[in-house]
Design an enzyme around this catalytic site. Structure first.
Site, mmCIF file in Angstrom:
data_model
loop_
_atom_site.group_PDB
_atom_site.id
_atom_site.type_symbol
_atom_site.label_atom_id
_atom_site.label_comp_id
_atom_site.label_asym_id
_atom_site.label_seq_id
_atom_site.Cartn_x
_atom_site.Cartn_y
_atom_site.Cartn_z
ATOM 1 N N HIS A 205 0.896 -1.182 -0.041
ATOM 2 C CA HIS A 205 0.120 0.071 0.033
ATOM 3 C C HIS A 205 0.807 1.401 -0.039
ATOM 4 C CE1 HIS A 205 -2.729 3.056 1.477
ATOM 5 N NE2 HIS A 205 -2.170 3.258 2.349
ATOM 6 N N ASP B 8 6.688 22.514 -25.553
ATOM 7 C CA ASP B 8 6.804 21.265 -25.021
ATOM 8 C C ASP B 8 7.967 21.139 -23.939
ATOM 9 O OD1 ASP B 8 6.702 18.253 -24.699
ATOM 10 O OD2 ASP B 8 5.954 18.257 -26.463
ATOM 11 N N TRP C 249 7.455 -0.234 4.017
ATOM 12 C CA TRP C 249 7.947 0.391 2.594
ATOM 13 C C TRP C 249 9.364 0.856 2.966
ATOM 14 C CZ3 TRP C 249 9.141 5.708 1.121
ATOM 15 C CH2 TRP C 249 8.999 6.513 2.381
ATOM 16 N N SER D 35 12.895 6.436 -13.497
ATOM 17 C CA SER D 35 11.786 7.191 -14.126
ATOM 18 C C SER D 35 11.741 8.488 -13.508
ATOM 19 C CB SER D 35 10.606 6.525 -13.974
ATOM 20 O OG SER D 35 9.314 7.417 -13.948
ATOM 21 N N SER D 36 11.846 8.693 -12.081
ATOM 22 C CA SER D 36 11.657 10.008 -11.524
ATOM 23 C C SER D 36 12.678 10.700 -11.711
ATOM 24 C CB SER D 36 11.769 9.710 -9.930
ATOM 25 O OG SER D 36 10.575 9.033 -9.502
ATOM 26 N N HIS E 160 13.153 11.474 4.098
ATOM 27 C CA HIS E 160 12.848 12.929 4.332
ATOM 28 C C HIS E 160 12.554 13.827 3.220
ATOM 29 C CE1 HIS E 160 10.515 15.067 7.205
ATOM 30 N NE2 HIS E 160 11.153 16.272 6.767
ATOM 31 N N GLU F 180 12.112 12.974 0.323
ATOM 32 C CA GLU F 180 10.905 12.450 -0.196
ATOM 33 C C GLU F 180 9.507 12.952 0.086
ATOM 34 O OE1 GLU F 180 10.578 10.474 -2.682
ATOM 35 O OE2 GLU F 180 8.468 9.935 -2.624
ATOM 36 N N TYR G 291 8.977 15.822 1.210
ATOM 37 C CA TYR G 291 8.624 17.101 0.554
ATOM 38 C C TYR G 291 8.495 16.892 -0.690
ATOM 39 C CZ TYR G 291 9.445 18.739 5.384
ATOM 40 O OH TYR G 291 9.048 18.767 6.457
ATOM 41 N N SER H 233 -1.085 27.080 -4.137
ATOM 42 C CA SER H 233 -0.894 28.545 -4.321
ATOM 43 C C SER H 233 -1.457 29.340 -5.726
ATOM 44 C CB SER H 233 0.440 28.859 -4.329
ATOM 45 O OG SER H 233 1.001 28.159 -3.084
ATOM 46 N N HIS I 278 15.279 12.571 12.556
ATOM 47 C CA HIS I 278 14.114 12.515 13.437
ATOM 48 C C HIS I 278 13.147 11.297 13.337
ATOM 49 C CE1 HIS I 278 12.032 15.193 10.156
ATOM 50 N NE2 HIS I 278 11.613 14.018 10.118
ATOM 51 N N HIS I 279 13.282 10.758 12.219
ATOM 52 C CA HIS I 279 12.636 9.484 12.098
ATOM 53 C C HIS I 279 13.046 8.275 12.928
ATOM 54 C CE1 HIS I 279 10.370 10.887 8.462
ATOM 55 N NE2 HIS I 279 11.522 11.391 8.434
ATOM 56 N N THR J 251 7.151 26.766 6.891
ATOM 57 C CA THR J 251 5.764 26.170 6.584
ATOM 58 C C THR J 251 4.579 27.084 7.058
ATOM 59 O OG1 THR J 251 6.879 23.780 7.037
ATOM 60 C CG2 THR J 251 4.527 23.802 6.773
ATOM 61 N N LYS K 76 4.060 30.006 4.800
ATOM 62 C CA LYS K 76 3.083 29.378 3.755
ATOM 63 C C LYS K 76 1.811 29.534 4.063
ATOM 64 C CE LYS K 76 5.978 26.733 0.450
ATOM 65 N NZ LYS K 76 5.436 27.749 -0.729
ATOM 66 N N ARG L 55 1.869 1.014 15.396
ATOM 67 C CA ARG L 55 1.283 0.869 13.782
ATOM 68 C C ARG L 55 1.820 -0.582 13.464
ATOM 69 N NH1 ARG L 55 6.325 4.184 10.782
ATOM 70 N NH2 ARG L 55 5.057 3.675 8.972
#
Lengths: 42, 540, 384
Positions: free
Chosen positions: B82, B111, B147, B174-175, B258, B260, B262, B273, B307-308, B333, B336, B455
């Site tokens: 998932h 293009d 994951w 790809s990315s 991390h 990722e 963002y 925006s 921090h993870h 943040t 924003k 979890r």
């Protein structure tokens, strides 16, 4: 070749150059990650 | 008069559109940014449904205590798949799809800079996910180690490890190619008179996101490659018994992971925006500070990864540093969020579906941000970590954040893509249905986490039963709402009220200067554009 | 539209009310029973309230704007688009708030990682417990006393949690939060924990103590606690560790210092009895009876009570070549495990008697016909 087409050609060329530089940077980050681990492991 | 040039140039082409004929030529071999954008969006939606189906299995099993439907190992496969599918298959490709469609049109480019590579970046993805999904049918099943792929657990996964690693490699390639294309386009393909500070915020956020992608996707590729050699070639990069270090994997993973997160939220900031000023009929407040805040968030994302990992046992100094650095993210943040509110302030607001989703985004993303600040506090994170509190947190920022922004973007731009207005009444039903159910789904998970539910568990102590039941009911309702969304999109594409070129009364930006649906080729003359039509054209 | 706005308002106020109500009805973080857990609770509550206040201000401004500044009311949009003053203000204020939050957080973290007494000297630890995570159980070693034991999910929970067991979890006391043998600790004692793991990463977490810490193979992590009140405290593994991650609870029974001393003495007595049993010659009947118990507690989680296993990850024992082959090979595998798989080295986990009994049981059950029995002494000799 008129002015416009010439500009497009130049733009495409510049874009390719940007892409190559970025690809090199990406490979650099890959190597860096592997280097860190290899250095740590030995 | 440059405005007229653009417009007429486009209109000329409108009648003979040069769309390639036949499915293979039109879609398989396409180099057109709009078609590729469409492919990305369809693919992302398909993955959203697949990943969503897995979430339904998870919520079904968690509906009641006890194991009713699946075995624990299959449950772990579901949570793992998932996440992988939603992150790499749904959210990221959806934003790449929006980027493909909108960036060239927003900066007056005909293009993407590298159209053939663009085709390749997309067509890798179906193969990557076919590879990944095929593990579900293998002996031993799909990856079940989360994951995050932490060794040594992930290496117990039999041969799905190889499939997982190669799938991640393909997604990464790809990315990276997609990101290179975005940067090359933005840096080189802007219409001659469009400067960096004329660019719409969506373009800015994507430029910064693309740099993040180029920096961190290779790092993930490196980490999983070493997992592969640990599994098959007897190396011990992450194996303590062989002199390696399992915690080092976590450092490398989160150095990717991390930024990722963002990568998944900055383009969402961009979409919102664009939408809020349109429906507030007022320029975006603090455009320049929004750009700086985005850049600041991107910079900070590189220096907060651990921090993870507050519970892995780092030295005190490292824990303090990562705590302070993480708390700092709240500042840009916050800027924003305040800017968005200031944009609405004294505007002349209307509440079409894209605006509703954007307003919900601002509120619900902020709630996710609050729990983020709480978890930044290392001493309390030793309680929150790996509980449902974090599950609630990242679903608030990713579902009511990223996914809501994508949905808002689809409603906002679909008249431009399809030439038809969506049904506003159905859109509003979709909004209220989604917003209410998503809160029933995720809000109780805060309580579950605080009460002590870890979890990634398939079964739980009976004290958690009530909130899990609520959460599951919300989950089913939210899932159903997205099936309804397919219907709305389908109906819009097939027909409906004809959209004008401008579509929204208050919209500014070059994409609104071309007819709806946007012709197959736009801004082909490559000439200067009318800066007055751009949201940030005159000032700054 | 009016209706829609009402719903929106109700939703927002509902969210806020729910957040606040949680503090009163026990849905909140637990206060716990250690100085540290209380500090964490205090910080959590403090930060939560700050977030609520900020939320009320920000969402309040939004809601006012949504109601007042709308086109349907004939409002014409103003066109202001930037203000340096505003940007500076809403950069500085959050920084100040963060500093205010960071100060107690820093103090609490230092207390956790570098415990000192009130006069600034390093805190003296009174005893040390080594915690080892296994798939899917915990081992506790009392390093100062020289004994240790495994702690696994209680039998009643284990039966009820099987898919299709037909047992209603609500009829099981402390469903999934109960173990066969809890960790026993004294109250008001500085206890050092050394945490490690044998196979994959686990995390040891008792919410009432206020922290969790990863147990990582190849690492020894440190943590400490001092529990104020005797009682039973429950927690769970908090790091995904494979299929039964959800089924390796932690139960800690905290006794007064006197009761704890009595308990330690009992444990030492039992240990001495065990030592005698290893040297005893066992008959098949007794070995089989004990073996069934050990097998169901330690082995059945993977190899299943029927011995059918869950191939390919967990091979079947019924008809297995190894189980029906020479006993020495099987003893060797049980003692040393199989690297790279979930099969652990049980040599240091179980007593020689337990290992011998479990092996005897598997060789004579599930249709296996090895027929022989394995004596604890044989296991002991192979261990050396």
């Amino acid at each position: 070749m008129n002015q416009e087409e010439k500009r497009i050609q130049e733009q495409r060329k510049a874009a390719r150059k940007t892409a190559v530089i970025l690809a090199v940077i990406a490979v650099g980050f890959f190597s860096w990650a592997v280097y860190i681990v290899v250095k740590h492991a030995t | 008069m440059s405005h007229d040039i653009t417009h007429d140039g486009v209109a000329d082409h409108h009648d003979h559109d040069h769309k390639p004929k036949g499915f293979v030529k039109r879609w398989l071999m396409t180099t057109n940014h709009k078609d590729i954008g469409t492919l990305y969006l369809i693919f992302a939606f398909a993955m959203f449904i697949l990943g969503g189906a897995m979430a339904m299995i998870i919520r079904l099993e968690l509906f009641q205590p006890g194991l009713q439907f699946v075995e624990p190992d299959f449950f772990n496969q579901m949570t793992t798949m998932h996440a992988l599918i939603m992150v790499f298959g749904a959210v990221m490709p959806a934003f790449v799809g929006l980027a493909n469609w909108m960036i060239p049109m927003m900066i007056g480019a005909p293009d993407m800079a590298l159209p053939r590579m663009n085709n390749w970046s997309f067509w890798i993805l179906p193969f990557a996910f076919a590879l990944l999904s095929s593990t579900l049918f293998m002996e031993g099943g799909a990856p079940a180690g989360g994951w995050t792929m932490y060794p040594p657990l992930v290496l117990q996964g039999g041969h799905n490890v190889a499939y997982l690693v190669f799938a991640v490699h393909l997604m990464g390639i790809s990315s990276i190619m997609g990101a290179i294309n975005v940067i090359a386009t933005i840096m080189n393909m802007r219409a001659p008179n469009v400067g960096y500070l004329n660019m719409p915020l969506f373009v800015w956020t994507w430029l910064i996101t693309a740099f993040l992608l180029i920096a961190v996707m290779p790092v993930l590729a490196g980490a999983v490659t070493m997992l592969l050699t640990d599994r098959y070639f007897d190396t011990s990069f992450f194996n303590a018994a062989g002199g390696g270090d399992p915690v080092l994997f976590q450092h490398i993973f989160w150095f990717f992971g991390h930024p990722e997160v963002y990568i998944m939220i900055l383009p969402a900031f961009g979409v919102v925006s664009e939408i809020i000023p349109t429906f507030a009929r007022k320029p975006l407040f603090g455009y320049v500070s929004m750009v700086y805040a985005t850049a600041a968030i991107a910079f900070l994302s590189f220096i907060v990864w651990a921090h993870h990992m507050f519970s892995v046992g780092m030295p005190l100094g490292a824990e303090l540093y990562f705590m302070y650095a993480t708390m700092m993210i709240a500042v840009p943040t916050g800027v924003k969020i305040f800017n968005w509110v200031a944009t609405m302030w004294k505007g002349s607001m209307t509440f079409e579906t894209p605006m509703l989703f954007s307003l919900a985004f601002v509120i619900l993303f902020t709630i996710g941000g609050f729990s983020g600040v709480m978890m930044a506090l290392a001493p309390v994170d030793l309680q929150y970590h790996d509980t449902y509190f974090i599950v609630a947190h990242f679903h608030y920022v990713l579902v009511t954040g990223a996914v809501f922004a994508i949905i808002a973007g689809v409603y906002y731009w679909i008249p431009k893509w399809s030439g038809h207005m969506y049904n506003e009444r159905l859109g509003k039903i979709h909004f209220w249905w989604s917003t209410i159910s998503v809160n029933v789904l995720f809000f109780p998970q805060h309580f579950l986490g605080l009460a002590g539910m870890p979890r990634r568990i398939p079964d739980y102590s009976t004290q958690f039963a009530e909130f899990n039941m609520w959460s599951s009911i919300g989950g089913f309702a939210f899932g159903l709402a997205q099936v309804f969304f397919i219907y709305i999109v389908w109906k819009t594409v097939r027909g409906g009220e004809k959209a004008t070129g401008q579509v929204w009364e208050g919209a500014k930006g070059l994409e609104w200067t071309v007819p709806s649906p946007a012709p197959h080729h736009t801004f082909e003359d490559f000439g200067p554009v009318d800066l007055d039509k751009m949201a940030h054209g005159k000032t700054h | 539209m009016k209706k829609a706005q009402m719903k929106f308002m109700m939703l927002i106020s509902g969210l806020l009310a729910a957040t606040m109500a949680s503090a009163e009805y026990g849905l909140n973080l637990r206060k716990g029973v250690t100085e540290y857990s209380e500090a964490a609770y205090g910080m959590h509550t403090f930060t939560l309230w700050i977030c609520i206040v900020i939320g009320v201000i920000v969402f309040g401004a939004m809601i006012v704007s949504i109601f007042a500044h709308r086109k349907s009311k004939g409002v014409k949009a103003e066109q202001f688009s930037h203000s340096l003053k505003a940007e500076v203000v809403w950069t500085i204020i959050p920084i100040l708030i963060l500093v205010v939050i960071a100060i107690p957080a820093t103090k609490a973290l230092i207390k956790m990682e570098n415990p000192t007494t009130d006069d600034g000297k390093p805190m003296k630890m009174d005893m040390t417990i080594k915690v080892t995570g296994y798939q899917w159980k915990w081992r506790y070693d009392y390093l100062d006393e020289g004994f240790g034991f495994l702690s696994t999910l209680a039998k009643e929970s284990n039966l009820a949690r099987q898919k299709g067991s037909g047992i209603d979890p609500s009829t099981v006391e402390n469903y999934l939060l109960d173990v066969d043998k809890p960790l026993v600790l004294p109250a008001n004692t500085n206890i050092r924990f050394l945490l490690t793991a044998d196979d994959v990463i686990h995390a040891w977490w008792v919410p009432d103590f206020g922290w969790k810490r990863d147990a990582i193979p190849g690492y020894v992590n440190e943590a400490w606690t001092n529990i104020k009140t005797p009682g039973t405290y429950r927690g769970q593994c908090a790091e995904l560790c494979g299929k039964d991650h959800g089924f390796m609870p932690i139960v800690v029974e905290v006794l007064s210092k006197e009761d704890y001393a009595t308990w330690v003495a009992e444990q030492k007595g039992e240990q001495a009895e065990e030592a005698v049993l290893v040297e005893t010659e066992w008959n098949k009947e007794n070995l089989m009876a004990r073996g069934e118990e050990v097998y169901n507690a330690q082995c059945a989680v993977c190899h299943q009570a029927t011995g059918a296993g869950m191939p390919p990850a967990f091979p079947a024992l019924a008809g297995s070549e190894l189980v029906n082959g020479p006993a020495a090979d099987q003893i060797n595998l049980i003692l040393n495990g199989k690297p790279g798989t979930a099969m652990q080295a049980f040599g240091n986990l179980l007593s020689e008697t337990d290992i011998a009994a479990a092996i005897t049981y598997t060789r004579n059950s599930f249709g296996n016909t090895a027929g022989d029995i394995v004596q604890p002494a044989e296991v002991k000799s192979m261990k050396q």
